[in-house]
Design a protein around this motif. Structure first.
Motif, PDB file in Angstrom:
ATOM      1  N   ARG A 204      74.203 132.064  61.086  1.00  0.00           N
ATOM      2  CA  ARG A 204      75.447 131.385  61.824  1.00  0.00           C
ATOM      3  C   ARG A 204      75.605 132.027  63.314  1.00  0.00           C
ATOM      4  O   ARG A 204      75.634 131.458  64.358  1.00  0.00           O
ATOM      5  CB  ARG A 204      76.680 131.806  61.158  1.00  0.00           C
ATOM      6  CG  ARG A 204      77.165 131.299  59.908  1.00  0.00           C
ATOM      7  CD  ARG A 204      78.316 131.301  59.193  1.00  0.00           C
ATOM      8  NE  ARG A 204      78.756 130.687  58.275  1.00  0.00           N
ATOM      9  CZ  ARG A 204      79.912 130.335  57.953  1.00  0.00           C
ATOM     10  NH1 ARG A 204      80.896 131.070  58.374  1.00  0.00           N
ATOM     11  NH2 ARG A 204      80.335 129.704  56.836  1.00  0.00           N
TER      12      ARG A 204
ATOM     13  N   ALA B 242      78.778 125.733  56.997  1.00  0.00           N
ATOM     14  CA  ALA B 242      79.583 126.350  56.145  1.00  0.00           C
ATOM     15  C   ALA B 242      78.994 127.245  55.004  1.00  0.00           C
ATOM     16  O   ALA B 242      79.664 127.939  54.566  1.00  0.00           O
ATOM     17  CB  ALA B 242      80.149 124.766  55.294  1.00  0.00           C
ATOM     18  N   GLU B 243      77.957 127.221  55.081  1.00  0.00           N
ATOM     19  CA  GLU B 243      76.958 128.172  54.134  1.00  0.00           C
ATOM     20  C   GLU B 243      76.975 129.709  54.931  1.00  0.00           C
ATOM     21  O   GLU B 243      77.099 129.748  56.193  1.00  0.00           O
ATOM     22  CB  GLU B 243      75.467 127.735  53.876  1.00  0.00           C
ATOM     23  CG  GLU B 243      75.695 126.254  53.052  1.00  0.00           C
ATOM     24  CD  GLU B 243      75.545 125.293  54.333  1.00  0.00           C
ATOM     25  OE1 GLU B 243      75.574 125.394  55.354  1.00  0.00           O
ATOM     26  OE2 GLU B 243      75.785 123.980  53.817  1.00  0.00           O
ATOM     27  N   GLY B 244      77.270 130.605  53.852  1.00  0.00           N
ATOM     28  CA  GLY B 244      77.136 132.000  54.296  1.00  0.00           C
ATOM     29  C   GLY B 244      78.463 132.685  54.480  1.00  0.00           C
ATOM     30  O   GLY B 244      79.504 132.008  54.587  1.00  0.00           O
ATOM     31  N   ASP B 245      78.580 134.139  54.769  1.00  0.00           N
ATOM     32  CA  ASP B 245      79.345 134.708  55.295  1.00  0.00           C
ATOM     33  C   ASP B 245      79.882 134.236  56.778  1.00  0.00           C
ATOM     34  O   ASP B 245      79.031 134.257  57.638  1.00  0.00           O
ATOM     35  CB  ASP B 245      79.326 136.157  55.089  1.00  0.00           C
ATOM     36  CG  ASP B 245      79.188 136.227  53.273  1.00  0.00           C
ATOM     37  OD1 ASP B 245      79.931 135.514  52.516  1.00  0.00           O
ATOM     38  OD2 ASP B 245      78.475 137.173  52.821  1.00  0.00           O
TER      39      ASP B 245
ATOM     40  N   GLU C 215      86.588 130.028  56.493  1.00  0.00           N
ATOM     41  CA  GLU C 215      85.599 129.230  56.128  1.00  0.00           C
ATOM     42  C   GLU C 215      86.500 128.134  55.714  1.00  0.00           C
ATOM     43  O   GLU C 215      86.088 126.866  55.735  1.00  0.00           O
ATOM     44  CB  GLU C 215      84.742 129.520  55.047  1.00  0.00           C
ATOM     45  CG  GLU C 215      83.735 130.668  55.572  1.00  0.00           C
ATOM     46  CD  GLU C 215      82.749 130.985  54.326  1.00  0.00           C
ATOM     47  OE1 GLU C 215      83.278 130.442  53.100  1.00  0.00           O
ATOM     48  OE2 GLU C 215      81.867 131.616  54.519  1.00  0.00           O
TER      49      GLU C 215
END
Length: 504
Positions: free
Chosen positions: A3, A106-109, A153
């Motif tokens: 990100r 949207a994926e990941g921290d 998120e």
């Protein structure tokens, strides 16, 4: 991390675009800027353009970027002005304040979105040159980026505020447009940087809060390279083979950092200072070089879970450097690895927990690993389509030079130097590893004294000490001085030798 890289790329393209438009006339400057924006894969929206000949005023400007992973960034300018100075240069005037928004995949921290405000009162921008090669100089008394809003998120607004201010900044860019490529040669200096962050811990039901304050002095940096459009940069292997290059460095002087966390159990404080540091990142189709350094570091920590008032850690020098090939090759390429931690010390309170009688030497500890060599990749490791399933090694190791290995602590020292070559056609002599040839020389000082001290402290038993000494006797022989040992580990004729005796 993905990100952060995604959004950093978007921001970089936005701000590079604002600095790329420059020419001998305002009209050519604005045209060059638009071409730069669209070639970088960004969307440009303009409300109105007024051309009076010597000045071009553009209002309602929005620059937006979206990547293939779902990340996006947009920046809005109420008005941009390009005014001829009468000497072949153009003054570019930007708003003293403008908004910047970022959304993350949207994926990941990590966060879901950010809303920022950039303030740059007194920014002076002068551009000159030609439509294809533009020089660009700017100076700003201060540039402040304020965090107005951050969401998680799920879109929930977090109780977090922050700002970053760079003071006394000057910079110079030389931008050359070459079709779908942009050649950049830039440098900057700044007197100081101040970063502040505060907020609540969302996982702490007791309402814990924390603050972070970081200051850096005497900042400088440089970037030189050839940059491509966003579509090309989506596949790093393709980008590198298409001409993408980057040579970037950043350095700073005195650093201070303070972290304060208030929790139900009590306050935790972390303080840090350093005399300077920096990093370097170089990439082209043949290599990647990444390095960091931090010198004169000192850290202090106190908190409710620490059994004494304060922990102190310090070191004279730390560093990391990695040089490696990045593309598939039929011939060996250079690589290097360095990590070092020099003159590391801890406070007496920590020593007293394990050695209250000061049996062990308190001398600073040092660890250095400095390796060089040659090798090659059999696959394009930067290509997302390449799958490394582990069925066979993705590369080959051809040679390894042990420039320096040093471990020194508690009165003992181990050092090593030497070099090896590897025969990758022989993977059976050493059970699946390429057959090595060469010699490593090892020196050991103070080992017996350290063992005796560890026995006296009850950390090491007599039986364990006996096994350690027997192992040393197999591989080492007496050195030149008392409590010194040496060993020569040699690979030759398909075997392993220690001090001339064959072990395998």
């Amino acid at each position: 991390m993905t990100r952060a890289l995604t959004c950093s790329s978007a921001i970089g393209l936005v701000f590079l675009a604002t600095s790329a438009g420059a020419d001998v006339t305002p009209q050519e400057v604005w045209a060059s800027w638009q071409a730069m924006l669209t070639s970088a894969g960004q969307e440009l929206t303009v409300g109105n353009t007024a051309d009076s000949g010597n000045t071009v005023d553009v209002t309602g400007v929005v620059v937006a970027f979206k990547d293939q992973m779902g990340g996006s960034a947009s920046v809005s300018f109420d008005k941009l002005s390009f005014a001829a100075n009468g000497d072949g240069t153009v003054t570019v005037t930007m708003p003293e304040s403008y908004p910047l928004q970022m959304a993350f995949p949207a994926e990941g921290d990590g966060p879901g979105s950010l809303k920022l405000t950039v303030k740059q009162p007194g920014m002076k921008i002068v551009a000159g040159g030609s439509a294809t090669e533009t020089s660009y100089d700017f100076a700003a008394p201060s540039v402040t980026v304020t965090l107005d809003e951050i969401t998680d998120e799920d879109g929930k607004v977090l109780d977090t505020k922050g700002d970053l201010t760079v003071a006394g900044m000057t910079a110079r860019y030389l931008v050359a447009l070459d079709g779908d490529k942009t050649n950049l040669d830039s440098s900057f200096q700044a007197d100081s940087m101040q970063f502040n962050l505060s907020g609540a811990d969302m996982e702490d039901e007791g309402g814990g809060r924390g603050t972070l304050a970081l200051t850096l002095a005497d900042l400088s940096g440089a970037t030189k390279g050839t940059f491509l459009g966003a579509d090309m940069m989506a596949n790093m292997a393709v980008a590198l083979n298409s001409g993408f290059t980057m040579d970037s460095s950043f350095n700073f002087g005195a650093m201070t950092m303070n972290v304060d966390v208030e929790e139900a159990a009590g306050p935790t404080k972390v303080g840090a200072t350093a005399t300077g540091g920096g990093f370097v990142l170089v990439m082209d189709k043949t290599r990647m070089n990444y390095g960091t350094s931090l010198n004169g570091g000192k850290f202090t920590v106190s908190g409710p879970e620490i059994p004494f008032p304060q922990v102190e850690l310090a070191f004279a020098e730390s560093g990391f450097n990695l040089l490696m090939p990045v593309s598939k090759s039929d011939s060996p390429q250079d690589f290097a690895f360095l990590t070092k931690f020099v003159d590391f010390t801890v406070s007496e309170d920590i020593w007293a927990m394990v050695d209250p009688g000061a049996t062990l030497s308190r001398e600073p500890a040092t660890v250095i690993v400095d390796l060089k060599g040659t090798g090659k990749w059999k696959q394009d490791i930067m290509d997302p389509a390449v799958q490394m399933d582990g069925a066979e090694p993705p590369g080959e190791l051809n040679s390894l030079d042990v420039t320096q290995v040093l471990a020194k602590a508690a009165g003992a020292e181990v050092s090593a130097t030497g070099g090896l070559t590897f025969d990758n056609s022989d993977m059976t002599t050493f059970a699946g590893m390429p057959r090595p040839d060469g010699k490593i020389s090892i020196g050991i000082k103070g080992a017996n004294k350290l063992v005796e001290n560890l026995i006296a402290l009850g950390i090491l038993s007599e039986d364990d000490a006996m096994g350690f000494r027997m192992g040393l006797a197999m591989f080492a022989r007496p050195g030149a001085g008392p409590d010194e040992l040496t060993s020569e580990i040699e690979f030759k004729e398909g075997g392993l030798f220690a001090n001339g005796q064959r072990l395998q």
